[in-house]
Each structure stands twice: as C-alpha cells, then as structure tokens.
Design an enzyme around this catalytic site. Structure first.
Site, short mmCIF file in Angstrom:
data_model
loop_
_atom_site.label_atom_id
_atom_site.label_comp_id
_atom_site.label_asym_id
_atom_site.label_seq_id
_atom_site.Cartn_x
_atom_site.Cartn_y
_atom_site.Cartn_z
N THR A 95 0.84 -1.21 0.00
CA THR A 95 0.00 0.00 0.00
C THR A 95 0.87 1.25 0.00
O THR A 95 0.62 2.19 -0.77
CB THR A 95 -0.95 0.00 1.21
N TYR A 148 5.49 -0.97 8.06
CA TYR A 148 4.92 0.38 8.12
C TYR A 148 6.05 1.43 8.01
O TYR A 148 5.99 2.31 7.14
CB TYR A 148 4.17 0.54 9.43
N LYS A 152 6.73 3.58 4.64
CA LYS A 152 6.58 5.04 4.60
C LYS A 152 7.89 5.71 4.18
O LYS A 152 7.90 6.72 3.48
CB LYS A 152 6.14 5.57 5.96
#
Ligand code: NAD
Ligand code: UDP
Length: 329
Positions: A95, A148, A152
C-alpha cells in the site's frame, strides 16, 4: 463551479483522519472523491457526507492503478495502528510503495499536486529528542513494525524522486500520534484503547512500565496543518513534522483518562511490544516557521470530545458504559 473549487482525491478517505479531511474540504467548497478499500476505514465515517452532491465515494485498493481526473491528491491510504498494519504486513508495504507509485503516476498524468501522510515512525526508536526533520532515524528494517516504517520511508523516497525527476509538486508531512472522534474502537491505539476500556470498566492495558512517552495532537489541529501545507507555496515540499510537542508518559495518559471518565478500571501491566519506541516528541519549528501552524487544542479538551464520541458509540451499540456522564451538555 467557482473558480477556486478543486477536484480533490482523498485516498483512505473513509478512515479516521481521512473522513475529517473530506469534511473540511467539502466545507471549503471543493469536490471530493474519497477512495478506500475499507480495510480499516468504515462507511459510517462518511455516511453523513454521501448526500452532499460534491462528495463521491469509490471502493478501490490503491495498489491497483486508478484513472480519474483530479487537481489535488491527499494520499493517506495505509492502516496506521500497529495491530492493523501488522495483520497483513506485505499488503501494508504494498500500500505504501505500490500505492504511492500509482498515486504519483496519477499526479504526473493529471499534473495534480500530491500530499503524503508520512509518519513519525520514520524516526523509529529515536536516539535524538525531540525529533527534527533532519534526523535520519533508528528503524529496525526487519522487525514487526518495519512494514509500516520502511514502507513510509520508501514512499517518501518515491515522492522526492518524482519531485526531482518529474517536477511533481509534492507535499510530505510526518504525522505524530493523533487522536479524536472516529478512531476505530478496536484498533489497539493507546487513546482509543484506554477510553474504551475505561468506559466499559475493563482493565486499562498499560504496556511496559508506562514511562514511554508520546505527544498527542487533536484531529482538528492536524487537519488544519494539512490544509496549510497543501496551500503553501510550491517550494514548501517538506518533510514537515506535524504533531503536538507536549510530551506525556503513557502511564499519565492512563491516569488522566481514568480520572476524566470517572471509571473504576484498574491499570494492568502487559509486556512492551517489540520495537515500541521509548520516547517520541516532534520538534515543530519548521511547521511554525513555514506554515504558521501549531496545535491549539489542549489534551484535556481533545480527550473530552473523544470520550464523548466513544461514550455515544458504545451506548448506541448497547455496550455497558461505566462513565459518570458529565459531558452530554
Ligand atoms: P485509518 O486506518 O483510520 O485510515 C487509513 C485508511 O486507508 C482506511 O480507511 C483504510 O481502509 C484505507 N486503506 C488502507 N489500505 C488501503 C488500500 N490499499 N487502498 C485503499 N485504501 C486503503 O488511519 P488514520 O489514523 O486515519 O491514518 C491516515 C494516514 O495518516 C495513514 O497514512 C497513516 O499512516 C497516517 N498517520 C496517522 C497517524 C495517527 O496518529 N492517526 C500517525 C502517523 C501517520
Ligand atoms: N500502549 C499501551 N496500552 C495499549 C496500547 C498502547 O500502553 O493498550 C502504548 C504502546 O506500547 C506505545 C504507546 O502506548 O508505547 C502508543 O501506542 P500506539 O499503538 O497508540 O501508537 P504508537 O505510537 O506506538 O505507534
């Protein structure tokens, strides 16, 4: 259509922060396209917006290409709570990385300005305190939070490479812990956990000795920072820290919430999760200087609003609430 009305895409728009952003953008008179795969977002968060002719909701996973015509993109899609982003870590990385590539490609084709909600997690378990934007971080690349954190970090890299290589107009902010109404009641984040536990009279689960610190920003302040960032001149690309520089040990937060809810809950200690940062607090000098932004909502005021939200939610669900009700006025 007024000349200032823009077509704005919000990915992750049905989530906690995204739904507040959609509301503010509609208030400003823009057309909002909310794209979400509802992994952690909820239709309830945007139900009140569906009758607005300037709002449109689309189910879509941003790891797949998206072809729409827009002027601005807020790329927020990504689960934010540790239990949610660790549930399917490969999808979390996809994602952030593939999702960002798709949204940057869309921005390139449509010449849209594009915003990334990056995170204080890019600093990992910081050895510099408070964290400034030029601190490069202390991230474990193979730990359970890496999907995560590294996702990012790579998203930031992609944004800056598209900026340098393709002259895209980018806006990158690093968000520190943010709380408020519409947080997911079961997402495991500390503010929602403690409030729900306190209202139900269940034990308050304090991880470790509770001396680890966080700094909590109320959602309204955060969204104001995002809008200022998007409206800032094109040379303000970031990264810019956004968060509340008022740091508090998690144990004190637990005690404060018990007091504010009038709960009889007791604190129960649990093991500290792997790679849980011991301290976190933003240096917001850059946000103050470039955006004229700083948080305005004191912690107790934001907590009152958040407690009232969860109190209502639990009552609607018929779940027992122990709270001494003094916030209904
Ligand atoms: P959230 O989980 O409530 O919202 C994320 C939204 O993204 C959800 O609606 C979810 O369904 C959607 N989503 C996830 N994967 C998707 C995909 N592949 N395609 C389409 N939609 C997808 O979390 P939030 O707190 O609102 O966070 C929003 C953004 O802010 C995230 O990017 C997060 O990393 C960032 N952020 C939040 C905080 C915080 O304290 N809330 C702190 C740092 C960064
Ligand atoms: N925490 C806690 N009890 C809980 C949930 C979280 O003590 O029920 C702690 C957690 O270990 C961390 C802090 O609260 O030190 C903030 O956790 P959260 O998951 O909200 O966000 P993080 O800042 O770790 O991403």
């Amino acid at each position: 259509m007024t000349s200032t009305r823009k077509r704005v895409l919000v990915t992750g728009g049905a989530g906690f922060l995204g739904s507040h952003l959609c509301e503010r953008l509609l208030d400003q008179g823009h057309d909002v396209l909310c794209v979400d795969n509802y992994f952690t977002g909820r239709k309830d968060n945007i139900a009140h917006l569906l009758s607005n002719p300037h709002f449109e909701a689309m189910r879509h996973d941003i790891t797949f290409p998206l072809y729409v015509e827009v002027d601005e993109i807020y790329n927020l899609a990504c689960p934010a709570s540790p239990i949610h982003y660790q549930f399917d870590p490969v999808q979390t990385t996809k994602t952030s990385v593939i999702g960002s590539i798709n949204m940057l490609g869309l921005a390139k084709r449509t010449k849209a300005k594009i915003f990334l909600s990056s995170t204080s997690e890019v600093y990992g378990d910081p050895t510099v305190h408070p964290q400034r934007e030029d601190y490069r971080g202390n991230v474990n690349p193979i730990g359970p939070r890496a999907c995560y954190d590294e996702g990012k970090r790579c998203a930031e890299t992609l944004f800056f490479d598209y900026h340098r290589q393709h002259k895209l107009r980018i806006k990158v902010v690093r968000i520190f812990n943010t709380y408020g109404p519409r947080m997911h009641p079961n997402d495991g984040r500390v503010v929602s956990n403690f409030i729900v536990q306190a209202l139900k009279g269940e034990p308050i689960t304090l991880y470790g000795d509770g001396m680890q610190t966080r700094a909590f920003c109320f959602v309204d302040d955060m969204i104001e920072g995002w809008l200022r960032m998007m409206a800032a001149p094109d040379d303000v690309v970031g990264p810019i820290n956004l968060g509340n520089p008022q740091e508090i040990p998690v144990k004190e937060l637990a005690e404060l919430i018990i007091r504010m809810t009038g709960s009889k809950s007791r604190i129960e200690h649990r093991p500290l999760p792997v790679d849980d940062p011991l301290q976190r607090c933003p240096d917001i000098t850059r946000a103050r200087a470039l955006l004229g932004w700083e948080p305005t909502v004191p912690l107790e005021v934001g907590l009152e609003k958040t407690i009232a939200y969860f109190d209502r939610l639990l009552s609607e669900r018929g779940e027992k609430t122990q709270r001494i009700v003094r916030l209904q006025a």
